[in-house]
Design a protein around this motif. Structure first.
Motif, PDB file in Angstrom:
ATOM      1  N   LEU A   1      11.966   2.854   1.453  1.00 41.69           N
ATOM      2  CA  LEU A   1      11.307   1.810   2.239  1.00 41.69           C
ATOM      3  C   LEU A   1      11.273   2.172   3.718  1.00 41.69           C
ATOM      4  O   LEU A   1      10.288   1.890   4.412  1.00 41.69           O
ATOM      5  CB  LEU A   1      12.031   0.473   2.039  1.00 41.69           C
ATOM      6  CG  LEU A   1      11.767  -0.224   0.704  1.00 41.69           C
ATOM      7  CD1 LEU A   1      12.710  -1.415   0.533  1.00 41.69           C
ATOM      8  CD2 LEU A   1      10.315  -0.688   0.618  1.00 41.69           C
ATOM      9  N   SER A   2      12.337   2.798   4.203  1.00 39.85           N
ATOM     10  CA  SER A   2      12.353   3.218   5.606  1.00 39.85           C
ATOM     11  C   SER A   2      11.222   4.196   5.880  1.00 39.85           C
ATOM     12  O   SER A   2      10.513   4.100   6.889  1.00 39.85           O
ATOM     13  CB  SER A   2      13.702   3.855   5.942  1.00 39.85           C
ATOM     14  OG  SER A   2      13.710   4.353   7.263  1.00 39.85           O
ATOM     15  N   ARG A   3      11.034   5.137   4.964  1.00 40.20           N
ATOM     16  CA  ARG A   3       9.948   6.110   5.101  1.00 40.20           C
ATOM     17  C   ARG A   3       8.590   5.412   5.055  1.00 40.20           C
ATOM     18  O   ARG A   3       7.691   5.714   5.842  1.00 40.20           O
ATOM     19  CB  ARG A   3      10.058   7.145   3.980  1.00 40.20           C
ATOM     20  CG  ARG A   3       8.999   8.217   4.018  1.00 40.20           C
ATOM     21  CD  ARG A   3       9.163   9.213   2.867  1.00 40.20           C
ATOM     22  NE  ARG A   3      10.425   9.940   2.929  1.00 40.20           N
ATOM     23  CZ  ARG A   3      10.766  10.918   2.083  1.00 40.20           C
ATOM     24  NH1 ARG A   3       9.932  11.266   1.118  1.00 40.20           N
ATOM     25  NH2 ARG A   3      11.917  11.538   2.204  1.00 40.20           N
ATOM     26  N   PHE A   4       8.451   4.453   4.154  1.00 41.27           N
ATOM     27  CA  PHE A   4       7.169   3.762   3.988  1.00 41.27           C
ATOM     28  C   PHE A   4       6.867   2.870   5.188  1.00 41.27           C
ATOM     29  O   PHE A   4       5.728   2.823   5.674  1.00 41.27           O
ATOM     30  CB  PHE A   4       7.207   2.922   2.710  1.00 41.27           C
ATOM     31  CG  PHE A   4       5.883   2.333   2.320  1.00 41.27           C
ATOM     32  CD1 PHE A   4       4.829   3.154   1.931  1.00 41.27           C
ATOM     33  CD2 PHE A   4       5.693   0.969   2.328  1.00 41.27           C
ATOM     34  CE1 PHE A   4       3.609   2.610   1.560  1.00 41.27           C
ATOM     35  CE2 PHE A   4       4.481   0.413   1.959  1.00 41.27           C
ATOM     36  CZ  PHE A   4       3.435   1.242   1.574  1.00 41.27           C
ATOM     37  N   LEU A   5       7.876   2.160   5.688  1.00 41.13           N
ATOM     38  CA  LEU A   5       7.666   1.243   6.807  1.00 41.13           C
ATOM     39  C   LEU A   5       7.331   1.977   8.100  1.00 41.13           C
ATOM     40  O   LEU A   5       6.709   1.405   8.996  1.00 41.13           O
ATOM     41  CB  LEU A   5       8.904   0.365   7.011  1.00 41.13           C
ATOM     42  CG  LEU A   5       9.139  -0.692   5.930  1.00 41.13           C
ATOM     43  CD1 LEU A   5      10.476  -1.377   6.131  1.00 41.13           C
ATOM     44  CD2 LEU A   5       8.022  -1.731   5.950  1.00 41.13           C
TER      45      LEU A   5
ATOM     46  N   GLU B   1       0.767  -2.007  -2.506  1.00 42.78           N
ATOM     47  CA  GLU B   1       1.557  -1.562  -3.659  1.00 42.78           C
ATOM     48  C   GLU B   1       1.095  -0.190  -4.136  1.00 42.78           C
ATOM     49  O   GLU B   1       1.912   0.678  -4.444  1.00 42.78           O
ATOM     50  CB  GLU B   1       1.438  -2.588  -4.784  1.00 42.78           C
ATOM     51  CG  GLU B   1       2.141  -3.899  -4.481  1.00 42.78           C
ATOM     52  CD  GLU B   1       1.735  -5.026  -5.421  1.00 42.78           C
ATOM     53  OE1 GLU B   1       2.323  -6.119  -5.314  1.00 42.78           O
ATOM     54  OE2 GLU B   1       0.804  -4.826  -6.237  1.00 42.78           O
ATOM     55  N   GLN B   2      -0.221   0.015  -4.173  1.00 47.11           N
ATOM     56  CA  GLN B   2      -0.746   1.307  -4.585  1.00 47.11           C
ATOM     57  C   GLN B   2      -0.328   2.401  -3.624  1.00 47.11           C
ATOM     58  O   GLN B   2       0.026   3.523  -4.034  1.00 47.11           O
ATOM     59  CB  GLN B   2      -2.274   1.248  -4.684  1.00 47.11           C
ATOM     60  CG  GLN B   2      -2.918   2.519  -5.227  1.00 47.11           C
ATOM     61  CD  GLN B   2      -2.438   2.873  -6.617  1.00 47.11           C
ATOM     62  OE1 GLN B   2      -2.329   2.001  -7.483  1.00 47.11           O
ATOM     63  NE2 GLN B   2      -2.137   4.151  -6.847  1.00 47.11           N
ATOM     64  N   SER B   3      -0.320   2.089  -2.341  1.00 46.73           N
ATOM     65  CA  SER B   3       0.098   3.066  -1.335  1.00 46.73           C
ATOM     66  C   SER B   3       1.572   3.432  -1.510  1.00 46.73           C
ATOM     67  O   SER B   3       1.955   4.609  -1.387  1.00 46.73           O
ATOM     68  CB  SER B   3      -0.140   2.489   0.065  1.00 46.73           C
ATOM     69  OG  SER B   3       0.252   3.398   1.063  1.00 46.73           O
ATOM     70  N   PHE B   4       2.411   2.439  -1.811  1.00 47.31           N
ATOM     71  CA  PHE B   4       3.834   2.705  -2.020  1.00 47.31           C
ATOM     72  C   PHE B   4       4.044   3.562  -3.269  1.00 47.31           C
ATOM     73  O   PHE B   4       4.851   4.495  -3.270  1.00 47.31           O
ATOM     74  CB  PHE B   4       4.601   1.388  -2.135  1.00 47.31           C
ATOM     75  CG  PHE B   4       6.086   1.544  -2.190  1.00 47.31           C
ATOM     76  CD1 PHE B   4       6.802   1.925  -1.067  1.00 47.31           C
ATOM     77  CD2 PHE B   4       6.780   1.318  -3.374  1.00 47.31           C
ATOM     78  CE1 PHE B   4       8.195   2.082  -1.110  1.00 47.31           C
ATOM     79  CE2 PHE B   4       8.152   1.466  -3.432  1.00 47.31           C
ATOM     80  CZ  PHE B   4       8.860   1.841  -2.294  1.00 47.31           C
ATOM     81  N   VAL B   5       3.294   3.258  -4.329  1.00 45.70           N
ATOM     82  CA  VAL B   5       3.376   4.044  -5.562  1.00 45.70           C
ATOM     83  C   VAL B   5       3.006   5.493  -5.285  1.00 45.70           C
ATOM     84  O   VAL B   5       3.688   6.427  -5.738  1.00 45.70           O
ATOM     85  CB  VAL B   5       2.447   3.446  -6.639  1.00 45.70           C
ATOM     86  CG1 VAL B   5       2.260   4.423  -7.796  1.00 45.70           C
ATOM     87  CG2 VAL B   5       3.010   2.128  -7.156  1.00 45.70           C
ATOM     88  N   GLU B   6       1.943   5.714  -4.539  1.00 42.49           N
ATOM     89  CA  GLU B   6       1.512   7.079  -4.243  1.00 42.49           C
ATOM     90  C   GLU B   6       2.566   7.826  -3.446  1.00 42.49           C
ATOM     91  O   GLU B   6       2.789   9.023  -3.660  1.00 42.49           O
ATOM     92  CB  GLU B   6       0.177   7.040  -3.499  1.00 42.49           C
ATOM     93  CG  GLU B   6      -0.982   6.561  -4.391  1.00 42.49           C
ATOM     94  CD  GLU B   6      -2.258   6.284  -3.601  1.00 42.49           C
ATOM     95  OE1 GLU B   6      -2.219   6.396  -2.354  1.00 42.49           O
ATOM     96  OE2 GLU B   6      -3.276   5.932  -4.229  1.00 42.49           O
ATOM     97  N   MET B   7       3.240   7.129  -2.510  1.00 41.32           N
ATOM     98  CA  MET B   7       4.305   7.782  -1.746  1.00 41.32           C
ATOM     99  C   MET B   7       5.450   8.203  -2.665  1.00 41.32           C
ATOM    100  O   MET B   7       5.968   9.323  -2.565  1.00 41.32           O
ATOM    101  CB  MET B   7       4.831   6.840  -0.659  1.00 41.32           C
ATOM    102  CG  MET B   7       5.866   7.502   0.258  1.00 41.32           C
ATOM    103  SD  MET B   7       6.954   6.332   1.102  1.00 41.32           S
ATOM    104  CE  MET B   7       8.026   5.820  -0.257  1.00 41.32           C
ATOM    105  N   LEU B   8       5.843   7.319  -3.587  1.00 37.95           N
ATOM    106  CA  LEU B   8       6.929   7.648  -4.506  1.00 37.95           C
ATOM    107  C   LEU B   8       6.564   8.830  -5.392  1.00 37.95           C
ATOM    108  O   LEU B   8       7.393   9.714  -5.638  1.00 37.95           O
ATOM    109  CB  LEU B   8       7.262   6.436  -5.382  1.00 37.95           C
ATOM    110  CG  LEU B   8       7.974   5.272  -4.701  1.00 37.95           C
ATOM    111  CD1 LEU B   8       8.093   4.094  -5.663  1.00 37.95           C
ATOM    112  CD2 LEU B   8       9.359   5.684  -4.209  1.00 37.95           C
TER     113      LEU B   8
END
Length: 297
Positions: free
Chosen positions: A112-116, A283-290
């Motif tokens: 989450l830190s990376r995503f935020l 949500e899609q953006s977070f999924v792609e990051m993971l």
């Protein structure tokens, strides 16, 4: 016909859990209240929806039709929520996610830190629980996404493996087992500190003890990875635990990693969501990051 969304959710909970009592526990309702809502649906539709028996609740042909349409209704409602949020320009403002205990405590905060860092102003809800709790949150649509260790065997959910995690056998620094090349027979007489039933780690621990032929060993149930780590440090027993939970203690020498052959299996880490769920842009953006991470950050 007068269908209530509330009654439909309760009906699906009975279908998904397989019984009125299990649905009541999931929904924090009394069993009579669950039964009353299902009877209300049956009265409204003039149809018998569920057969009740010793083995649980089974769908009738009419119930199968309603369950199929109910899932479609909730899928459309999810799409409406996402489209309305997008029309107001707020689709990127919230992310609801959960993790099984180790992942929720040690992986997701870093992810989450990376995503935020690239998504300022995001409101986030992070929940942590065992596999059964996380599955319930997803099925009840309280969260949108989850990261789970081990197998996730719920037909309503879809899981995609994104990387894996190693479990290590650890002991206190004064353990006489430290520094030796061990075989399972060397662990006879030891106490094992195991996670609670319903935890993915507990499943892996039970599997390892079975493979080592140590199922008769003394076992204590410990309800969190942190508590298990502290119990090992206090010399109360051995624990099979994620390498990431005990990494600082292994570096400091507070705990020692025992070398045993055969070693514990690695376990999959999966991204989990409702089958067929439409994701919001965030949500899609977070999924792609993971999916781009490939390994634990």
């Amino acid at each position: 016909m007068n269908l209530s969304i509330h009654s439909l959710r309760i009906f699906l909970a009975v279908v998904e859990t397989g019984s009125f009592s299990a649905a009541a526990r999931r929904l924090y309702m009394s069993q009579p209240s669950v039964s009353a809502q299902v009877r209300s649906l049956e009265t409204s539709l003039s149809a018998h929806l569920l057969d009740r028996g010793p083995g649980g609740a089974k769908l009738t042909p009419a119930g199968e039709v309603l369950a199929r349409h109910a899932r479609s209704i909730f899928a459309v409602m999810d799409k409406v929520d996402a489209d309305v949020a997008a029309a107001q320009g707020i689709q990127d403002l919230k992310l609801s996610i959960a993790g099984t205990t180790t992942l929720g405590s040690y992986l997701l905060p870093r992810a989450l830190s990376r995503f935020l860092a690239q998504n300022q102003g995001l409101r986030t809800e992070l929940r942590v629980g065992n596999t059964e709790a996380v599955a319930d949150w997803l099925i009840n649509r309280e969260i949108s996404l989850a990261i789970c260790a081990g197998e996730v065997d719920f037909e309503q959910l879809e899981a995609k493996v994104i990387f894996d995690d190693a479990l290590v056998l650890v002991a206190g620094r004064a353990s006489p087992l430290a520094g030796r090349d061990l075989v399972p027979a060397d662990l006879e007489g030891q106490r094992f500190l195991l996670r609670e039933i319903g935890s993915s780690t507990r499943f892996d621990q039970d599997q390892a003890l079975e493979e080592w032929k140590l199922t008769d060993a003394e076992q204590w149930t410990i309800w969190s990875s942190e508590a298990a780590r502290e119990c090992v440090r206090a010399g109360l027993g051995l624990a099979l635990i994620s390498e990431h939970v005990v990494a600082p203690d292994l570096r400091s020498g507070e705990l020692v990693r025992l070398k045993i052959s055969p070693g514990p299996r690695r376990r999959a880490v999966s991204l989990v969501r409702m089958a067929g769920q439409v994701l919001t842009p965030v949500e899609q953006s977070f999924v792609e990051m993971l999916q781009r991470m490939h390994a634990w950050p």
